[in-house]
Design an enzyme around this catalytic site. Sequence first.
Site, PDB file in Angstrom:
ATOM      1  N   ASN A   1     108.498 108.268  47.372  1.00  0.00           N
ATOM      2  CA  ASN A   1     107.160 108.434  47.958  1.00  0.00           C
ATOM      3  C   ASN A   1     106.312 109.104  46.896  1.00  0.00           C
ATOM      4  OD1 ASN A   1     108.116 107.492  50.326  1.00  0.00           O
ATOM      5  ND2 ASN A   1     107.890 109.408  51.478  1.00  0.00           N
TER       6      ASN A   1
ATOM      7  N   GLU B   1      77.281 108.496  61.631  1.00  0.00           N
ATOM      8  CA  GLU B   1      78.752 108.520  61.707  1.00  0.00           C
ATOM      9  C   GLU B   1      79.212 109.553  62.738  1.00  0.00           C
ATOM     10  OE1 GLU B   1      81.354 107.061  61.143  1.00  0.00           O
ATOM     11  OE2 GLU B   1      82.922 108.590  61.132  1.00  0.00           O
TER      12      GLU B   1
ATOM     13  N   HIS C   1      58.499 109.968  65.996  1.00  0.00           N
ATOM     14  CA  HIS C   1      58.122 108.570  66.297  1.00  0.00           C
ATOM     15  C   HIS C   1      58.804 108.071  67.562  1.00  0.00           C
ATOM     16  CE1 HIS C   1      56.098 108.335  62.449  1.00  0.00           C
ATOM     17  NE2 HIS C   1      57.165 108.887  61.896  1.00  0.00           N
TER      18      HIS C   1
ATOM     19  N   LYS D   1      92.124  99.053  66.141  1.00  0.00           N
ATOM     20  CA  LYS D   1      92.067  99.741  64.844  1.00  0.00           C
ATOM     21  C   LYS D   1      91.491  98.816  63.777  1.00  0.00           C
ATOM     22  CE  LYS D   1      92.385 102.862  61.797  1.00  0.00           C
ATOM     23  NZ  LYS D   1      91.311 103.883  61.809  1.00  0.00           N
TER      24      LYS D   1
HETATM   25  C1  AGP Z   1      85.515 103.767  63.037  1.00  0.00           C
HETATM   26  O1  AGP Z   1      85.919 104.993  63.645  1.00  0.00           O
HETATM   27  C2  AGP Z   1      85.906 102.573  63.850  1.00  0.00           C
HETATM   28  N1  AGP Z   1      87.278 102.552  64.152  1.00  0.00           N
HETATM   29  C3  AGP Z   1      85.374 101.275  63.270  1.00  0.00           C
HETATM   30  O2  AGP Z   1      83.965 101.393  63.258  1.00  0.00           O
HETATM   31  C4  AGP Z   1      85.819 100.905  61.832  1.00  0.00           C
HETATM   32  O3  AGP Z   1      85.263 101.799  60.908  1.00  0.00           O
HETATM   33  C5  AGP Z   1      85.274  99.486  61.538  1.00  0.00           C
HETATM   34  O4  AGP Z   1      85.866  98.595  62.452  1.00  0.00           O
HETATM   35  C6  AGP Z   1      85.566  99.036  60.105  1.00  0.00           C
HETATM   36  O5  AGP Z   1      86.952  98.943  59.920  1.00  0.00           O
HETATM   37  P1  AGP Z   1      87.499  98.738  58.410  1.00  0.00           P
HETATM   38  O6  AGP Z   1      87.100  99.953  57.645  1.00  0.00           O
HETATM   39  O7  AGP Z   1      88.977  98.599  58.562  1.00  0.00           O
HETATM   40  O8  AGP Z   1      86.857  97.505  57.866  1.00  0.00           O
END
Ligand code: AGP
Length: 608
Positions: A100, A481, A504, A603
């Site tokens: 690792n 973010e 605005h 994810k």
């Molecule tokens: C972020 O917290 C989300 N899980 C999602 O917006 C993610 O950033 C987006 O789907 C992009 O994924 P990637 O970086 O694997 O391309």
Amino acid sequence: MCGIVCYVGRKEVKPILLEGLKRLEYRGYDSAGLAIQDGNRIELHRAVGKIAELEKEVNDVNIRGTMGIAHTRWATHGEPTEENAHPQRDQDENTFVIHNGIIENYLSLKRMMERQGITFRSETDTEILAQLIGLNFDGSLHEAVRKSLSQVEGTFGVAVIHKSTPHEIVVARRGSPLIIGVSDHGHFVGSDIAAMVTYTNKVVHLRDNEMARLTVDDFSISTAQAKPIERSLETVEWRAEEAELNGFPHFMLKEIYEQPETIKNAIRGRLEPSEGVPKLGGIEPVWEKLKECRHMVIVACGTSYYAGCVGMYIFEKLTEIDVEVELASEFRYRKLNFPRNTFVVAMSQSGETADTLAAIKEARRKGASLLGIVNVVGSSITRETDAGIYNHAGPEIGVASTKIFTSQVTILTLLAVLLGRHQKLSLTEGVEIIRALQALPNQVKKVLSQSNHIQAIAEKYYGCGNWLFLGRKYNYPLAMEGALKLKEISYIHAEGYAAGEMKHGPIALINPKMPTVAVVPKDDMYEKMISNIHEIKARKGPVIAIATQGDDKIKAMVDEMVEIPPTFDFLNPILAGVSCQLLAYYCASFLGREIDKPRNLAKSVTVE
Ligand code: AGP
């Protein structure tokens, strides 16, 4: 991250290794392998994909033996292939190594050994360890490992066996955890307790620059200079399923706390402090074109898009390059006319996001050169781009991206400094920025040390149904973010806004039940952010400030304050980002949300 599990004892080792590998699956991997020793015979089996593939292979053969090493690989150098999987071996197939970490000087060592006639099979940095130990072996495995590792720069948690020493496993640690487990039938080694928790909770943690030699009945620890060390056993009270989380309640919180290490991994082996010029080996194939580039388009989705937006401001500050940032899902439908020598940079943790992949294919059709800033080695986006920079952040298990955001901003800063230093950035400026990057991990630790305070803030406001996040310049993307983090894991509605836009429209929303997170470090937007805070307070809106540590002026103005250490304006989003991650995490926790797997989200969004 890669996983390590080893055993030397009285039991059949195959089932122990396979079970240990399965307990390490959570770490994320793309291939796995094992080597089992029976006397002077070592049998090697490796497979790409899931452990089940390896299991199929080894279950068909009768492998006897009570000693072995096994590994799950998260590719860093070289695609996920059988040949690149661990264990790696020397050319005579006497020495077997699992590893690792990252060997920074592996190329120079490889060339040195090739000049001695050694032939290499894989693209990995790990193979040089096996070859070096094989070359240095002269009867004592411990001495061969010790001598070889003294020539290595970089990080390792490594385990080694050799055909001529059938009763011992030698391990060593520098920067990548290794734990020794002690049971009544033998000894274990693992990259974390999960690998052995079924068999023992009596462990010894190896420390950096320490080695150990394990046999059935004994183990001994020494320094890298072979000085013996005595260390008492510890008892770990974790159940097996807790071990994967390393004691954290959720992967998201574990990954938030990994950020000092993942920022180190983003810069590791990539700095030339004296010259103020980063080294980014991954972009060498396109360097001659890239250094002349004056127009860049960053395409990404979600958190990666917001990191890219921070990057736009950073490039504007440090280089002569015009940078646009586009949502990948919009970019691909635009009428694209790129200036000559345009580079399109795909930012993606997974490297599989369908919109981002489609966007760069469209960019390619329109003649752009392609770069990738990606975490997953060998992913689709990395195969589409001409060159790229890996995050080396290990797998991000939590659906909400945390450590990748800070890693992406760190890497964008490295790229901007590299290009800037070939344009107008002076040596002094480059050196100062590199020093600031090196200081980041400890500064992130200072933010993490406020987690109880941030938890208390979350406890006060998690019942509010609408939040506003405000920032200016570098902190405007950070505000978006921060809002995304809160939205996606707590399901609270939140908006990130350019603070200058308040008058605005959004100011109409302000009310005592609507907290505003104001990102207000001492930068060139400080006074204007103070005006925004005054406007909100005048309308009885609660304000949670993320401000430079020790800023009593802000403290007196607002309801809550999270302090971030002073750094370059363009690095504040990293420290403020960690603050927002913790705020979102604790709000979601108080609301009892499914934090690692929030509703409706995946994810990796591999569909459009
Ligand atoms: C972020 O917290 C989300 N899980 C999602 O917006 C993610 O950033 C987006 O789907 C992009 O994924 P990637 O970086 O694997 O391309």
